[in-house]
Design an enzyme around this catalytic site. Structure first.
Site, PDB file in Angstrom:
ATOM      1  N   GLN A   1      10.994 -49.250 133.595  1.00  0.00           N
ATOM      2  CA  GLN A   1       9.842 -48.740 134.767  1.00  0.00           C
ATOM      3  C   GLN A   1       8.470 -48.885 134.029  1.00  0.00           C
ATOM      4  O   GLN A   1       7.290 -49.518 134.484  1.00  0.00           O
ATOM      5  CB  GLN A   1      10.177 -47.504 135.346  1.00  0.00           C
ATOM      6  CG  GLN A   1       9.123 -47.278 136.375  1.00  0.00           C
ATOM      7  CD  GLN A   1       9.457 -48.161 137.888  1.00  0.00           C
ATOM      8  OE1 GLN A   1      10.569 -48.867 137.929  1.00  0.00           O
ATOM      9  NE2 GLN A   1       8.812 -48.201 138.609  1.00  0.00           N
ATOM     10  N   ILE A   2       8.387 -48.286 132.797  1.00  0.00           N
ATOM     11  CA  ILE A   2       7.195 -48.344 132.150  1.00  0.00           C
ATOM     12  C   ILE A   2       7.011 -49.735 131.543  1.00  0.00           C
ATOM     13  O   ILE A   2       5.708 -50.138 131.496  1.00  0.00           O
ATOM     14  CB  ILE A   2       7.265 -47.257 130.799  1.00  0.00           C
ATOM     15  CG1 ILE A   2       7.301 -45.893 131.491  1.00  0.00           C
ATOM     16  CG2 ILE A   2       6.342 -47.569 129.730  1.00  0.00           C
ATOM     17  CD1 ILE A   2       7.664 -45.052 130.271  1.00  0.00           C
ATOM     18  N   HIS A   3       7.717 -50.665 131.379  1.00  0.00           N
ATOM     19  CA  HIS A   3       7.562 -51.935 131.018  1.00  0.00           C
ATOM     20  C   HIS A   3       7.059 -52.893 132.120  1.00  0.00           C
ATOM     21  O   HIS A   3       6.971 -54.148 131.880  1.00  0.00           O
ATOM     22  CB  HIS A   3       8.881 -52.577 130.245  1.00  0.00           C
ATOM     23  CG  HIS A   3       9.095 -52.308 128.919  1.00  0.00           C
ATOM     24  ND1 HIS A   3       9.337 -50.946 128.445  1.00  0.00           N
ATOM     25  CD2 HIS A   3       8.666 -52.946 127.854  1.00  0.00           C
ATOM     26  CE1 HIS A   3       9.560 -50.956 127.454  1.00  0.00           C
ATOM     27  NE2 HIS A   3       9.285 -52.140 126.516  1.00  0.00           N
ATOM     28  N   GLU A  40      36.023 -42.787 128.803  1.00  0.00           N
ATOM     29  CA  GLU A  40      36.611 -41.359 128.094  1.00  0.00           C
ATOM     30  C   GLU A  40      36.440 -40.140 129.082  1.00  0.00           C
ATOM     31  O   GLU A  40      36.124 -39.196 128.838  1.00  0.00           O
ATOM     32  CB  GLU A  40      35.944 -41.013 126.791  1.00  0.00           C
ATOM     33  CG  GLU A  40      35.732 -42.207 125.850  1.00  0.00           C
ATOM     34  CD  GLU A  40      37.034 -42.400 125.497  1.00  0.00           C
ATOM     35  OE1 GLU A  40      37.260 -43.806 125.283  1.00  0.00           O
ATOM     36  OE2 GLU A  40      37.855 -41.622 125.155  1.00  0.00           O
ATOM     37  N   GLY A  41      36.411 -40.324 130.386  1.00  0.00           N
ATOM     38  CA  GLY A  41      36.138 -39.428 131.477  1.00  0.00           C
ATOM     39  C   GLY A  41      35.080 -39.445 131.829  1.00  0.00           C
ATOM     40  O   GLY A  41      34.123 -39.700 131.491  1.00  0.00           O
TER      41      GLY A  41
HETATM   42  C1  LIG Z   1      33.938 -49.866 128.604  1.00  0.00           C
HETATM   43  C2  LIG Z   1      35.279 -48.944 128.982  1.00  0.00           C
HETATM   44  C3  LIG Z   1      36.162 -49.031 127.927  1.00  0.00           C
HETATM   45  C4  LIG Z   1      37.574 -48.293 128.717  1.00  0.00           C
HETATM   46  N1  LIG Z   1      38.406 -48.380 127.597  1.00  0.00           N
HETATM   47  C5  LIG Z   1      39.798 -47.887 127.955  1.00  0.00           C
HETATM   48  C6  LIG Z   1      40.793 -47.899 127.041  1.00  0.00           C
HETATM   49  O1  LIG Z   1      40.734 -47.893 125.861  1.00  0.00           O
HETATM   50  N2  LIG Z   1      42.058 -47.294 127.538  1.00  0.00           N
HETATM   51  C7  LIG Z   1      42.105 -46.751 129.165  1.00  0.00           C
HETATM   52  O2  LIG Z   1      43.236 -46.514 129.485  1.00  0.00           O
HETATM   53  N3  LIG Z   1      41.035 -47.132 129.920  1.00  0.00           N
HETATM   54  C8  LIG Z   1      40.030 -47.375 129.534  1.00  0.00           C
HETATM   55  N4  LIG Z   1      38.817 -47.416 130.456  1.00  0.00           N
HETATM   56  C9  LIG Z   1      39.094 -47.263 131.747  1.00  0.00           C
HETATM   57  C10 LIG Z   1      38.366 -45.766 132.035  1.00  0.00           C
HETATM   58  O3  LIG Z   1      38.975 -44.615 131.271  1.00  0.00           O
HETATM   59  C11 LIG Z   1      38.379 -45.658 133.486  1.00  0.00           C
HETATM   60  O4  LIG Z   1      37.535 -46.644 134.063  1.00  0.00           O
HETATM   61  C12 LIG Z   1      37.724 -44.237 133.829  1.00  0.00           C
HETATM   62  O5  LIG Z   1      38.403 -43.094 133.341  1.00  0.00           O
HETATM   63  C13 LIG Z   1      37.562 -43.862 135.378  1.00  0.00           C
HETATM   64  O6  LIG Z   1      38.678 -44.283 136.065  1.00  0.00           O
HETATM   65  P1  LIG Z   1      38.953 -45.457 137.306  1.00  0.00           P
HETATM   66  O7  LIG Z   1      38.078 -46.568 136.638  1.00  0.00           O
HETATM   67  O8  LIG Z   1      40.416 -45.428 137.468  1.00  0.00           O
HETATM   68  O9  LIG Z   1      37.982 -44.677 138.142  1.00  0.00           O
HETATM   69  P2  LIG Z   1      38.319 -43.599 139.379  1.00  0.00           P
HETATM   70  O10 LIG Z   1      39.332 -42.493 138.906  1.00  0.00           O
HETATM   71  O11 LIG Z   1      38.968 -44.350 140.669  1.00  0.00           O
HETATM   72  O12 LIG Z   1      36.925 -42.817 139.849  1.00  0.00           O
HETATM   73  C14 LIG Z   1      36.125 -43.677 140.836  1.00  0.00           C
HETATM   74  C15 LIG Z   1      35.171 -42.722 140.935  1.00  0.00           C
HETATM   75  O13 LIG Z   1      35.595 -41.284 141.773  1.00  0.00           O
HETATM   76  C16 LIG Z   1      35.329 -40.410 140.908  1.00  0.00           C
HETATM   77  N5  LIG Z   1      36.659 -39.343 140.879  1.00  0.00           N
HETATM   78  C17 LIG Z   1      37.648 -39.693 140.597  1.00  0.00           C
HETATM   79  N6  LIG Z   1      38.645 -38.549 140.501  1.00  0.00           N
HETATM   80  C18 LIG Z   1      37.695 -37.651 141.063  1.00  0.00           C
HETATM   81  C19 LIG Z   1      37.833 -36.175 141.215  1.00  0.00           C
HETATM   82  N7  LIG Z   1      38.882 -35.722 141.073  1.00  0.00           N
HETATM   83  N8  LIG Z   1      36.822 -35.494 141.600  1.00  0.00           N
HETATM   84  C20 LIG Z   1      35.392 -36.067 141.941  1.00  0.00           C
HETATM   85  N9  LIG Z   1      35.389 -37.436 141.559  1.00  0.00           N
HETATM   86  C21 LIG Z   1      36.274 -38.170 141.227  1.00  0.00           C
HETATM   87  C22 LIG Z   1      35.004 -40.965 139.587  1.00  0.00           C
HETATM   88  O14 LIG Z   1      34.217 -39.919 138.930  1.00  0.00           O
HETATM   89  C23 LIG Z   1      34.444 -42.087 139.888  1.00  0.00           C
HETATM   90  O15 LIG Z   1      33.124 -41.818 140.139  1.00  0.00           O
HETATM   91  C24 LIG Z   1      37.552 -48.103 129.882  1.00  0.00           C
HETATM   92  C25 LIG Z   1      36.595 -48.196 130.847  1.00  0.00           C
HETATM   93  C26 LIG Z   1      35.479 -48.952 130.394  1.00  0.00           C
HETATM   94  C27 LIG Z   1      34.326 -48.990 131.298  1.00  0.00           C
END
Ligand SMILES: Cc1cc2nc3c(=O)[nH]c(=O)nc-3n(C[C@H](O)[C@H](O)[C@H](O)COP(=O)(O)OP(=O)(O)OC[C@H]3O[C@@H](n4cnc5c(N)ncnc54)[C@H](O)[C@@H]3O)c2cc1C
Length: 233
Positions: free
Chosen positions: A186-188, A213-214
């Site tokens: 935004q600043i840019h 990682e969650g």
């Molecule tokens: C760069 C990257 C690297 C990754 N590396 C790995 C890896 O090495 N190994 C691996 O196994 N996975 C990996 N992942 C997958 C990653 O762990 C998942 O994408 C992530 O944990 C979210 O799970 P999901 O995509 O199934 O989303 P979902 O669980 O379907 O979530 C979708 C949305 O719903 C929300 N949500 C889900 N459950 C709840 C709840 N109980 N209460 C409230 N909100 C909720 C989530 O916060 C999110 O906003 C990677 C993902 C990325 C982007």
């Protein structure tokens, strides 16, 4: 039922082996086992996933089709993987949080530099109060995020459990990185959305941080569970 097990892994395209987290029983606490799979001995298919950012590391889907390995490939005993995985997550969450702090710091530095040079309405934009307020907020969030990560890291060094503190660090630092990178864009002004300026890339990188990682929501649930003892998952 399909014999193909699909999983996701970082750096999956390069290594010669993988450690696969497998469900070996329905026991909620002792149903997961880590199994070593040698790519040359027990071939598996790897498909790269194309991401908007974080491309310094490859992320891929792995397909295991009728892969059979010897029992000797079991790591740490059958059923013992959940505890180790959760312990690993504490540290890896703090690690992603620290990545986010670095990213946010750079976004702040870029914003400070640009605001100190760009002139509008007769003065550098850093001299406009609304820009100054944005910079102050960004800097404060960077420092708060950094201190949360340091607290978690110090607890690891002291051999203490830091589940809630690591979750707080990841939650706050990743969301701060998204907000700070956005403000830097935004600043840019119009320059911020062009590939000629680094902040466009920082904004894309930041948006990834609250997911692996969650997610942010999962960190919030971990923090709230630590406060109340009630799981809201
Ligand atoms: C760069 C990257 C690297 C990754 N590396 C790995 C890896 O090495 N190994 C691996 O196994 N996975 C990996 N992942 C997958 C990653 O762990 C998942 O994408 C992530 O944990 C979210 O799970 P999901 O995509 O199934 O989303 P979902 O669980 O379907 O979530 C979708 C949305 O719903 C929300 N949500 C889900 N459950 C709840 C709840 N109980 N209460 C409230 N909100 C909720 C989530 O916060 C999110 O906003 C990677 C993902 C990325 C982007």
């Amino acid at each position: 039922m399909s014999p193909i097990l699909e999983t996701v892994s970082e750096f999956a395209t390069e290594p010669d082996f993988l450690i696969c987290l497998c469900r070996t029983s329905d026991d909620p606490r002792q149903g997961l086992t880590q199994i070593l799979i040698d790519r040359q001995e027990h071939g598996y298919e790897v498909r790269e996933i194309h991401k908007i950012a974080l491309n310094s590391q490859s992320t891929a889907q792995i397909f295991l089709d009728e892969v059979r390995v010897p029992v000797a490939n079991t790591i740490g005993g059958e059923g013992g993987a959940l505890k180790r995985t959760l312990a690993h997550f504490e540290k890896s969450r703090a690690f992603v949080a620290m990545q986010s702090v670095g990213l946010a710091r750079r976004a702040l530095e870029e914003a400070v530099g640009y605001a100190s040079e760009r002139r509008q309405h007769g003065k550098v934009i850093a001299g406009h109060q609304l820009i100054a307020a944005m910079l102050a907020e960004m800097a404060t969030r960077v420092d708060a995020a950094r201190l949360l990560v340091h607290r978690a890291a110090e607890m690891f060094d002291a051999g203490l459990g830091a589940e809630m503190e690591a979750a707080m660090a990841k939650y706050f630092a990743c969301e701060a990185a998204v907000a700070i990178a956005r403000k830097s864009v935004q600043i840019h002004g119009g320059n911020g959305v062009t590939r000629d300026f680094l902040v466009e890339k920082l904004a894309r990188e930041a948006i990834v941080c609250p997911i692996p990682e969650g997610t942010t929501q999962i960190q919030q649930l971990i923090i709230a569970r630590a406060l109340t003892g009630v799981a809201a998952f």
